[in-house]
Design a protein around this motif. Structure first.
Motif, short mmCIF file in Angstrom:
data_model
loop_
_atom_site.label_atom_id
_atom_site.label_comp_id
_atom_site.label_asym_id
_atom_site.label_seq_id
_atom_site.Cartn_x
_atom_site.Cartn_y
_atom_site.Cartn_z
N ILE A 11 7.63 -13.56 -12.34
CA ILE A 11 8.01 -13.81 -10.94
C ILE A 11 7.69 -12.60 -10.08
O ILE A 11 7.16 -12.72 -8.98
N GLY A 12 7.99 -11.41 -10.60
CA GLY A 12 7.69 -10.19 -9.87
C GLY A 12 6.20 -10.02 -9.63
O GLY A 12 5.78 -9.56 -8.56
N GLY A 13 5.40 -10.40 -10.62
CA GLY A 13 3.95 -10.30 -10.47
C GLY A 13 3.41 -11.26 -9.42
O GLY A 13 2.54 -10.89 -8.61
N VAL A 14 3.90 -12.49 -9.43
CA VAL A 14 3.47 -13.48 -8.44
C VAL A 14 3.86 -13.02 -7.04
O VAL A 14 3.08 -13.12 -6.08
N ALA A 15 5.09 -12.51 -6.91
CA ALA A 15 5.54 -12.02 -5.61
C ALA A 15 4.69 -10.84 -5.14
O ALA A 15 4.32 -10.76 -3.96
N SER A 16 4.37 -9.94 -6.06
CA SER A 16 3.54 -8.78 -5.70
C SER A 16 2.15 -9.22 -5.25
O SER A 16 1.61 -8.67 -4.27
N LEU A 17 1.59 -10.21 -5.93
CA LEU A 17 0.27 -10.72 -5.56
C LEU A 17 0.32 -11.34 -4.16
O LEU A 17 -0.60 -11.13 -3.35
N ALA A 18 1.38 -12.08 -3.89
CA ALA A 18 1.51 -12.71 -2.57
C ALA A 18 1.64 -11.65 -1.47
O ALA A 18 1.01 -11.76 -0.41
N ILE A 19 2.44 -10.61 -1.74
CA ILE A 19 2.61 -9.55 -0.75
C ILE A 19 1.29 -8.83 -0.50
O ILE A 19 0.90 -8.58 0.65
N ALA A 20 0.58 -8.51 -1.57
CA ALA A 20 -0.70 -7.81 -1.43
C ALA A 20 -1.74 -8.66 -0.72
O ALA A 20 -2.58 -8.15 0.03
N HIS A 21 -1.69 -9.98 -0.95
CA HIS A 21 -2.70 -10.88 -0.38
C HIS A 21 -2.47 -11.14 1.11
O HIS A 21 -3.42 -11.16 1.90
N PHE A 22 -1.21 -11.33 1.49
CA PHE A 22 -0.91 -11.75 2.86
C PHE A 22 -0.66 -10.58 3.81
O PHE A 22 -0.64 -10.79 5.03
N SER A 23 -0.45 -9.39 3.29
CA SER A 23 -0.20 -8.26 4.17
C SER A 23 -1.50 -7.50 4.44
O SER A 23 -2.25 -7.19 3.50
N PRO A 24 -1.79 -7.17 5.69
CA PRO A 24 -3.01 -6.40 6.00
C PRO A 24 -2.88 -4.93 5.62
O PRO A 24 -3.88 -4.23 5.51
N GLU A 25 -1.66 -4.45 5.40
CA GLU A 25 -1.44 -3.06 5.03
C GLU A 25 -1.55 -2.88 3.53
O GLU A 25 -1.45 -3.85 2.76
N PRO A 26 -1.77 -1.65 3.06
CA PRO A 26 -1.74 -1.39 1.62
C PRO A 26 -0.40 -1.80 1.02
O PRO A 26 0.63 -1.77 1.70
N PHE A 27 -0.41 -2.15 -0.25
CA PHE A 27 0.77 -2.68 -0.92
C PHE A 27 1.97 -1.73 -0.79
O PHE A 27 3.07 -2.14 -0.41
#
Length: 225
Positions: A100-116
């Motif tokens: 779940i944490g990995g999926v959430a991290s991927l979503a954050i990295a994908h949808f945010s224009p800023e670095p993770f």
């Protein structure tokens, strides 16, 4: 004088709670893989922490956190698939948290224009997602603290939720967050280093317990007539 280490590679028979069991080369290999995953995760976490604390104002440092976090997450997952935990539901729960944490991290990295890393810092609500990854890691800390009484895991078990909740609800000053993050990284490295010299049978545990629990799971349930 020469030291013969070959006998340590041969199967060894132990007396367990529910009978005898054998520790063989495949068991030792799994332990080495579990510890290697922890070492990679700890190294990636420490590098990312050092970078963000020392040169967090440099763009390429902030950008590099994404790659280090990915390596950390993959290594942690590898360890979670190799770790020996008697209770299967708990083992599966930690793996689910990791996923779940990995999926959430991927979503954050994908949808945010800023670095993770910048996104997590600027938007504390992201902890609701990526926090699952660290909950899985904290499960390992708790298991190691309970089984082996390690001081560094006793420190990290309450430290991790304190830091994450402090950032999520913004009740910790930035200086405190930085200090706790550095303390976490240092203890994580110490934990991984000490695991590397711990005898392998410690992490294998009592295989007779695993066999007994598996036998109990396979027994057909009988309904009252």
């Amino acid at each position: 004088m020469t030291t013969n280490t070959e006998p340590t590679l041969e199967p060894v028979i132990y007396e367990g709670q529910f009978g005898t069991f054998t520790v063989d080369a495949s068991d030792r290999k799994e332990v080495i893989q579990y510890r290697a995953g922890l070492a990679i995760a700890a190294g990636s976490f420490a590098l990312g922490t050092a970078g963000i604390l020392w040169r967090g104002d440099v763009d390429w440092v902030v950008q590099s956190i994404s790659g280090l976090y990915t390596l950390f997450w993959l290594a942690l997952g590898y360890s979670l698939f190799k770790i020996h935990i008697y209770l299967r539901p708990l083992h599966r729960l930690l793996q689910a948290f990791w996923l779940i944490g990995g999926v959430a991290s991927l979503a954050i990295a994908h949808f945010s224009p800023e670095p993770f890393a910048q996104t997590v810092f600027d938007y504390p609500a992201t902890i609701w997602g990526i926090g699952f990854t660290f909950a899985a890691l904290n499960g390992i800390y708790f298991k190691e603290a309970f089984c082996f009484n390690r001081i560094e895991t006793k420190v990290m078990t309450p430290l991790v939720p304190l830091l994450l909740l402090g950032h999520l609800f913004q009740f910790l000053p930035i200086q405190w967050e930085a200090g706790l993050l550095a303390l976490w990284a240092a203890n994580f490295l110490l934990f991984a280093l000490r695991k590397s010299v711990q005898p392998c049978p410690d992490d294998i545990g009592d295989k007779s317990v695993f066999a007994y629990l598996e036998q109990q799971r396979q027994q057909p349930t009988t309904s009252p007539s």
